[in-house]
Scaffold this motif. Sequence first.
Motif, PDB file in Angstrom:
ATOM      1  N   GLY A  11      55.121  70.849  81.947  1.00 30.40           N
ATOM      2  CA  GLY A  11      55.793  70.560  80.683  1.00 30.40           C
ATOM      3  C   GLY A  11      54.837  70.590  79.510  1.00 30.40           C
ATOM      4  N   GLU A  12      53.633  70.067  79.700  1.00 25.02           N
ATOM      5  CA  GLU A  12      52.640  70.076  78.617  1.00 25.02           C
ATOM      6  C   GLU A  12      52.208  71.500  78.276  1.00 25.02           C
ATOM      7  OE1 GLU A  12      49.433  67.323  79.270  1.00 25.02           O
ATOM      8  OE2 GLU A  12      50.830  65.636  79.472  1.00 25.02           O
ATOM      9  N   ARG A  13      52.073  72.355  79.269  1.00 23.22           N
ATOM     10  CA  ARG A  13      51.722  73.758  78.987  1.00 23.22           C
ATOM     11  C   ARG A  13      52.828  74.431  78.169  1.00 23.22           C
ATOM     12  NH1 ARG A  13      49.945  73.614  84.354  1.00 23.22           N
ATOM     13  NH2 ARG A  13      51.757  74.801  85.069  1.00 23.22           N
ATOM     14  N   LEU A  14      54.080  74.162  78.534  1.00 21.09           N
ATOM     15  CA  LEU A  14      55.201  74.717  77.763  1.00 21.09           C
ATOM     16  C   LEU A  14      55.216  74.156  76.350  1.00 21.09           C
ATOM     17  CD1 LEU A  14      58.047  74.649  80.433  1.00 21.09           C
ATOM     18  CD2 LEU A  14      56.770  76.646  79.626  1.00 21.09           C
ATOM     19  N   ALA A  15      54.888  72.865  76.209  1.00 21.59           N
ATOM     20  CA  ALA A  15      54.856  72.231  74.882  1.00 21.59           C
ATOM     21  C   ALA A  15      53.769  72.849  74.019  1.00 21.59           C
ATOM     22  CB  ALA A  15      54.638  70.727  75.032  1.00 21.59           C
ATOM     23  N   VAL A  54      55.050  64.364  75.148  1.00 14.27           N
ATOM     24  CA  VAL A  54      55.777  65.375  75.917  1.00 14.27           C
ATOM     25  C   VAL A  54      56.519  64.666  77.045  1.00 14.27           C
ATOM     26  CG1 VAL A  54      55.594  67.478  77.303  1.00 14.27           C
ATOM     27  CG2 VAL A  54      54.001  67.101  75.404  1.00 14.27           C
ATOM     28  N   LYS A  55      57.806  64.928  77.133  1.00 15.06           N
ATOM     29  CA  LYS A  55      58.640  64.374  78.199  1.00 15.06           C
ATOM     30  C   LYS A  55      59.288  65.536  78.935  1.00 15.06           C
ATOM     31  CE  LYS A  55      58.169  59.967  77.509  1.00 15.06           C
ATOM     32  NZ  LYS A  55      57.470  59.161  78.479  1.00 15.06           N
ATOM     33  N   THR A  56      59.060  65.617  80.234  1.00 17.37           N
ATOM     34  CA  THR A  56      59.605  66.684  81.054  1.00 17.37           C
ATOM     35  C   THR A  56      60.543  66.086  82.088  1.00 17.37           C
ATOM     36  OG1 THR A  56      57.532  67.895  80.784  1.00 17.37           O
ATOM     37  CG2 THR A  56      59.007  68.652  82.528  1.00 17.37           C
ATOM     38  N   ARG A  57      61.731  66.647  82.188  1.00 23.11           N
ATOM     39  CA  ARG A  57      62.737  66.150  83.120  1.00 23.11           C
ATOM     40  C   ARG A  57      63.411  67.324  83.822  1.00 23.11           C
ATOM     41  NH1 ARG A  57      60.443  62.179  81.732  1.00 23.11           N
ATOM     42  NH2 ARG A  57      61.271  60.284  80.822  1.00 23.11           N
ATOM     43  N   ARG A  58      63.847  67.076  85.031  1.00 26.03           N
ATOM     44  CA  ARG A  58      64.687  68.037  85.745  1.00 26.03           C
ATOM     45  C   ARG A  58      66.135  67.757  85.357  1.00 26.03           C
ATOM     46  NH1 ARG A  58      61.880  70.832  89.374  1.00 26.03           N
ATOM     47  NH2 ARG A  58      59.987  69.934  90.193  1.00 26.03           N
ATOM     48  N   VAL A 101      58.105  66.618  72.226  1.00 25.22           N
ATOM     49  CA  VAL A 101      58.541  67.871  72.822  1.00 25.22           C
ATOM     50  C   VAL A 101      59.201  67.491  74.139  1.00 25.22           C
ATOM     51  CG1 VAL A 101      57.897  70.103  73.797  1.00 25.22           C
ATOM     52  CG2 VAL A 101      56.761  69.283  71.731  1.00 25.22           C
ATOM     53  N   GLY A 102      60.501  67.743  74.205  1.00 29.28           N
ATOM     54  CA  GLY A 102      61.260  67.495  75.421  1.00 29.28           C
ATOM     55  C   GLY A 102      61.415  68.790  76.182  1.00 29.28           C
ATOM     56  N   VAL A 103      61.142  68.734  77.479  1.00 30.96           N
ATOM     57  CA  VAL A 103      61.260  69.908  78.336  1.00 30.96           C
ATOM     58  C   VAL A 103      62.282  69.569  79.417  1.00 30.96           C
ATOM     59  CG1 VAL A 103      60.054  71.493  79.889  1.00 30.96           C
ATOM     60  CG2 VAL A 103      58.850  70.541  77.899  1.00 30.96           C
ATOM     61  N   LEU A 104      63.335  70.339  79.462  1.00 39.57           N
ATOM     62  CA  LEU A 104      64.392  70.142  80.448  1.00 39.57           C
ATOM     63  C   LEU A 104      64.386  71.339  81.387  1.00 39.57           C
ATOM     64  CD1 LEU A 104      66.647  68.176  81.204  1.00 39.57           C
ATOM     65  CD2 LEU A 104      68.181  69.528  79.763  1.00 39.57           C
ATOM     66  N   VAL A 113      63.042  73.976  75.935  1.00 39.47           N
ATOM     67  CA  VAL A 113      61.973  73.250  75.251  1.00 39.47           C
ATOM     68  C   VAL A 113      62.445  72.921  73.852  1.00 39.47           C
ATOM     69  CG1 VAL A 113      59.551  73.267  74.564  1.00 39.47           C
ATOM     70  CG2 VAL A 113      60.260  74.505  76.621  1.00 39.47           C
ATOM     71  N   GLU A 114      62.461  71.621  73.528  1.00 37.91           N
ATOM     72  CA  GLU A 114      62.951  71.169  72.227  1.00 37.91           C
ATOM     73  C   GLU A 114      61.859  70.372  71.525  1.00 37.91           C
ATOM     74  OE1 GLU A 114      65.816  67.699  71.925  1.00 37.91           O
ATOM     75  OE2 GLU A 114      67.131  69.412  71.523  1.00 37.91           O
ATOM     76  N   HIS A 115      61.545  70.763  70.294  1.00 33.48           N
ATOM     77  CA  HIS A 115      60.527  70.074  69.493  1.00 33.48           C
ATOM     78  C   HIS A 115      61.239  69.260  68.422  1.00 33.48           C
ATOM     79  CE1 HIS A 115      57.068  70.464  66.374  1.00 33.48           C
ATOM     80  NE2 HIS A 115      57.119  69.266  66.884  1.00 33.48           N
TER      81      HIS A 115
END
Length: 120
Positions: A11-15, A54-58, A101-104, A113-115
């Motif tokens: 998720g951090e890489r995507l952010a 950064v928050k990453t969730r499935r 940055v939210g990663v779903l 990816v939403e900023h």
Amino acid sequence: MNATGALGQYGERLAVRRLSQAGMTVIARNWRCGRRGEIDIVARDGDAVVVCEVKTRRAGTFEHPSAGVTPAKADRLRRLAACWLDRHGAPPPGGIRIDLVGVLLPRRGAPVVEHVRGVA
């Protein structure tokens, strides 16, 4: 590293990619302020410094990533931002901002990816 740590790093890489595409410059990742905690990403956006959580969730497993920034988490991010400024000098002309940055990660398809600027 466990599965949760690997998910967070992904998720951090995507952010970082999203922030860079938005014209921001990443200046630090996983910056620690002693026992106070960690800032996932510190970036420059013009003349502002951005502390980015950064928050990453499935998808379908947990709440939306943006729900992860509770009032307590927002307070902690503000304290960490103050610690960053203490160690790196006075606030820049553009000030300091806290973003999310939210990663779903859906079961199928590309990650979403939403900023969100100025969450705290």
